[in-house]
Design an enzyme around this catalytic site. Sequence first.
Site, PDB file in Angstrom:
ATOM      1  N   LYS A 199     -59.317  30.903  35.171  1.00 51.18           N
ATOM      2  CA  LYS A 199     -59.697  30.649  33.765  1.00 51.18           C
ATOM      3  C   LYS A 199     -59.171  31.788  32.919  1.00 51.18           C
ATOM      4  O   LYS A 199     -59.019  32.905  33.414  1.00 51.18           O
ATOM      5  CB  LYS A 199     -61.227  30.589  33.638  1.00 51.18           C
ATOM      6  CG  LYS A 199     -61.730  29.872  32.398  1.00 51.18           C
ATOM      7  CD  LYS A 199     -61.756  28.379  32.596  1.00 51.18           C
ATOM      8  CE  LYS A 199     -62.047  27.629  31.330  1.00 51.18           C
ATOM      9  NZ  LYS A 199     -62.292  26.201  31.609  1.00 51.18           N
TER      10      LYS A 199
ATOM     11  N   ASP B 233     -59.067  24.344  26.682  1.00 55.20           N
ATOM     12  CA  ASP B 233     -60.533  24.444  26.754  1.00 55.20           C
ATOM     13  C   ASP B 233     -60.961  24.585  25.291  1.00 55.20           C
ATOM     14  O   ASP B 233     -60.207  24.192  24.386  1.00 55.20           O
ATOM     15  CB  ASP B 233     -60.977  25.636  27.623  1.00 55.20           C
ATOM     16  CG  ASP B 233     -62.463  25.578  28.020  1.00 55.20           C
ATOM     17  OD1 ASP B 233     -62.793  24.887  28.986  1.00 55.20           O
ATOM     18  OD2 ASP B 233     -63.296  26.218  27.341  1.00 55.20           O
TER      19      ASP B 233
ATOM     20  N   THR C   4     -61.564  14.085  30.389  1.00 55.61           N
ATOM     21  CA  THR C   4     -62.858  14.713  30.676  1.00 55.61           C
ATOM     22  C   THR C   4     -63.991  13.800  30.221  1.00 55.61           C
ATOM     23  O   THR C   4     -64.944  13.554  30.971  1.00 55.61           O
ATOM     24  CB  THR C   4     -62.960  16.097  29.997  1.00 55.61           C
ATOM     25  OG1 THR C   4     -61.764  16.827  30.258  1.00 55.61           O
ATOM     26  CG2 THR C   4     -64.154  16.866  30.509  1.00 55.61           C
TER      27      THR C   4
ATOM     28  N   ASN D 244     -62.751  17.783  21.920  1.00 56.06           N
ATOM     29  CA  ASN D 244     -62.025  16.919  22.837  1.00 56.06           C
ATOM     30  C   ASN D 244     -62.958  16.171  23.791  1.00 56.06           C
ATOM     31  O   ASN D 244     -62.890  14.946  23.919  1.00 56.06           O
ATOM     32  CB  ASN D 244     -60.995  17.751  23.622  1.00 56.06           C
ATOM     33  CG  ASN D 244     -60.325  16.935  24.701  1.00 56.06           C
ATOM     34  OD1 ASN D 244     -60.773  16.900  25.841  1.00 56.06           O
ATOM     35  ND2 ASN D 244     -59.279  16.227  24.348  1.00 56.06           N
TER      36      ASN D 244
END
Length: 398
Positions: A78, A118, A161, A192
Amino acid sequence: MERFTEPERTVLFRVPWVDDKGNVRVNKGYRVQFNSAIGPYKGGLRFHPSVNLSVIKFLGLEQILKNSLTGLPIGGGKGGSDFDPKGKSDREIMAFCQSFMTELYRHIGADTDVPAGDIGVGAREIGYLFGQYKRLRNEHVGVLTGRGLSYGGSLIRKEATGYGLIYMVEEAMKQRGDSLKNKTVIVSGSGNVAIYTCEKAQEFGAKVVAMYDSNGYVYDPNGIQTDVIKQIKEVERARIKEYANRVESAQYFEGCKGIWSIPCDVALPCATQNEIDGESAALLVKNGVKYVGEGANMPSTLEAIEIFQKADGVVFLPAKAANAGGVATSALEMAQSSGRLYWSAEEVDAKLKTIMVNIYHNIDNAAKKYGFDGNYVMGANIAGFEKVAEAMMAHGIV
Ligand code: NDP
Ligand code: 2IT
């Protein structure tokens, strides 16, 4: 476990850039390459003022187990920055992304570490990051996912997602003879993950009555109109308050927490960590919530999770399983890049659905096998860990 909890590598760097007024600005850049036992490091980049090493590390650790659950060959990582994209011009965003990549490029690669989006990193940012990587390396490869469709992106990645979250919730409901049809749903956030969660929930016949951004929430008893949210958030990059100006049946409330006082059957937190605390969880349970599916990473505090798990008949689907559809589809994008081909939307969507249904049954079975029937926090942690641990042992002490 000692090796597992220590990142393989942590990169911290300076990101200098020039704003529209000619001032030099400096932000902090991070990439935690946590675990590459089962595949190249994989995980998003977050641009938000709250980003620090602790935030990137918790997201990275979650990502290892999540990526393992997808069944695909991706390790965990990440990254991000404390840069705040809000209120910046396109040129400022580009300048920041180019500077960020000018340092990051030496640490990543299509077979080494493949970042994605992200919070605060969407199609626009991925485009600028990819452009700079390509310029520095002189290579057009799948080094980032969530790319635009014109330069190597995958159909359905943008939606993945949110769609994946709903596929898993629907599967959990199906197993209990239930479905999303006519259910009242709350989706927090309006980025998103939230937008495509809302869209797919409504396709399954649910009514999403509320959403928020970091300023406040809108309540629309007639059901949120996803196309209006898309126009406000994806096109205009405006505040959700606008929704209430455009849709007569909707009301706007300042502040976020109040959203959890609206009675619902299904709660889908899709904004950020710790957005549901113990108090909000207790209120949701009192008002009859039956399913909680985490679209965001760690949106429920530990206290909230305990409340959901103790409550009678509440099904709690934790983030590392429930939101794995995004990174799973990123892995499908990587496969398409390596094969230099594109799959149709139907093909990618079908694979996504299969992956989410499989993850659900894997965590359900793992929970049962280890004596924690219905505890999907345990199920997801165990099922995710087993494969990573086995690969780590096979590699010896490295
Ligand atoms: P976006 O930047 O697209 O949207 C984030 C949304 O959450 C915005 O509506 C934002 O509001 C809101 N938000 C952010 N911080 C806060 C806060 N402190 N309080 C209230 N609202 C907040 O991000 P994503 O939709 O991509 O990500 C949302 C969550 O999903 C994150 O936890 C992310 O880690 C997780 N996730 C994302 C995946 C992906 O593929 N993108 C995959 C799996 C998980 P505002 O605009 O006002 O800041
Ligand atoms: O939290 C996540 O899984 C993501 N932000 C997506 C990561 C990815 O590599 O697609």
